[in-house]
Design a protein around this motif. Structure first.
Motif, short mmCIF file in Angstrom:
data_model
loop_
_atom_site.label_atom_id
_atom_site.label_comp_id
_atom_site.label_asym_id
_atom_site.label_seq_id
_atom_site.Cartn_x
_atom_site.Cartn_y
_atom_site.Cartn_z
N VAL A 38 -11.59 -9.19 14.33
CA VAL A 38 -11.84 -10.29 15.28
C VAL A 38 -13.11 -11.03 14.87
O VAL A 38 -13.15 -12.26 14.86
CB VAL A 38 -11.95 -9.76 16.73
N ALA A 39 -14.15 -10.30 14.50
CA ALA A 39 -15.40 -10.94 14.06
C ALA A 39 -15.14 -11.79 12.82
O ALA A 39 -15.64 -12.91 12.71
CB ALA A 39 -16.47 -9.89 13.78
N LEU A 40 -14.35 -11.27 11.90
CA LEU A 40 -14.03 -12.01 10.67
C LEU A 40 -13.34 -13.33 11.02
O LEU A 40 -13.70 -14.39 10.51
CB LEU A 40 -13.16 -11.16 9.76
N GLN A 41 -12.38 -13.27 11.90
CA GLN A 41 -11.66 -14.47 12.33
C GLN A 41 -12.63 -15.47 12.96
O GLN A 41 -12.57 -16.67 12.69
CB GLN A 41 -10.57 -14.09 13.32
N GLU A 127 -19.19 -16.02 1.48
CA GLU A 127 -18.64 -14.73 1.04
C GLU A 127 -17.37 -14.38 1.81
O GLU A 127 -16.38 -13.92 1.23
CB GLU A 127 -19.67 -13.61 1.20
N LEU A 128 -17.39 -14.58 3.11
CA LEU A 128 -16.22 -14.28 3.93
C LEU A 128 -15.06 -15.20 3.60
O LEU A 128 -13.90 -14.77 3.61
CB LEU A 128 -16.59 -14.36 5.42
N ALA A 129 -15.35 -16.45 3.31
CA ALA A 129 -14.29 -17.39 2.92
C ALA A 129 -13.63 -16.93 1.63
O ALA A 129 -12.40 -17.00 1.50
CB ALA A 129 -14.85 -18.80 2.77
N LYS A 130 -14.44 -16.46 0.67
CA LYS A 130 -13.88 -15.94 -0.59
C LYS A 130 -12.98 -14.74 -0.32
O LYS A 130 -11.90 -14.63 -0.90
CB LYS A 130 -15.00 -15.51 -1.54
N LEU A 131 -13.42 -13.85 0.56
CA LEU A 131 -12.64 -12.67 0.87
C LEU A 131 -11.31 -13.04 1.55
O LEU A 131 -10.29 -12.41 1.30
CB LEU A 131 -13.43 -11.72 1.78
N SER A 132 -11.35 -14.05 2.42
CA SER A 132 -10.12 -14.43 3.12
C SER A 132 -9.13 -15.12 2.18
O SER A 132 -7.93 -15.07 2.40
CB SER A 132 -10.44 -15.32 4.32
N GLU A 133 -9.63 -15.77 1.11
CA GLU A 133 -8.76 -16.39 0.14
C GLU A 133 -8.00 -15.33 -0.67
O GLU A 133 -6.86 -15.53 -1.04
CB GLU A 133 -9.56 -17.27 -0.83
#
Length: 135
Positions: A38-41, A127-133
């Protein structure tokens, strides 16, 4: 606040307890956010970062999600949790006699806690955007 001015950390659960450098803070926050879907989203949703619509009528018209604005004060939380305002923090402390970068009357010095936390947030988001890709 007197403890902050004197450079002594408050005895509080709000403070991380050690002075991490910028890379350490980014790694710590990324690890915490990644562990919570949820935090990631929320970190990846731009609506989390802007102020929520305070007028309930307008919020209904815009159909804002419940988490609108939930990270609006994230910078303040980061500054408090990691002790960025503590006078003894080696990554953000500077003396009034130091050369402090000021542009048009605004402190733009990289050591200033506001600027430091803004950089951390932008790096964490990247960093989180890279992980979500990848996912």
């Amino acid at each position: 606040m007197a403890n902050v001015v004197e450079g002594e950390p408050r005895n509080s659960q709000e403070w991380h307890g050690s002075y991490l450098d910028e890379d350490g803070m980014v790694a710590d926050i990324v690890a915490k956010v990644k562990a919570d879907p949820v935090a990631l989203q929320r970190w990846l949703d731009p609506v989390s970062w802007r102020p929520p619509t305070m007028n309930p009528y307008l919020a209904e018209l815009k159909k804002e999600p419940d988490h609108a604005g939930c990270l609006w004060h994230a910078g303040m939380s980061i500054r408090n949790f990691y002790g960025l305002w503590h006078a003894s923090n080696p990554h953000t402390a500077f003396d009034l006699h130091d050369d402090v970068e000021i542009t048009d009357g605004i402190i733009t010095d990289k050591r200033h806690p506001d600027n430091f936390s803004d950089r951390v947030i932008e790096r964490v988001k990247a960093e989180l955007a890279k992980l979500s890709e990848v996912a």
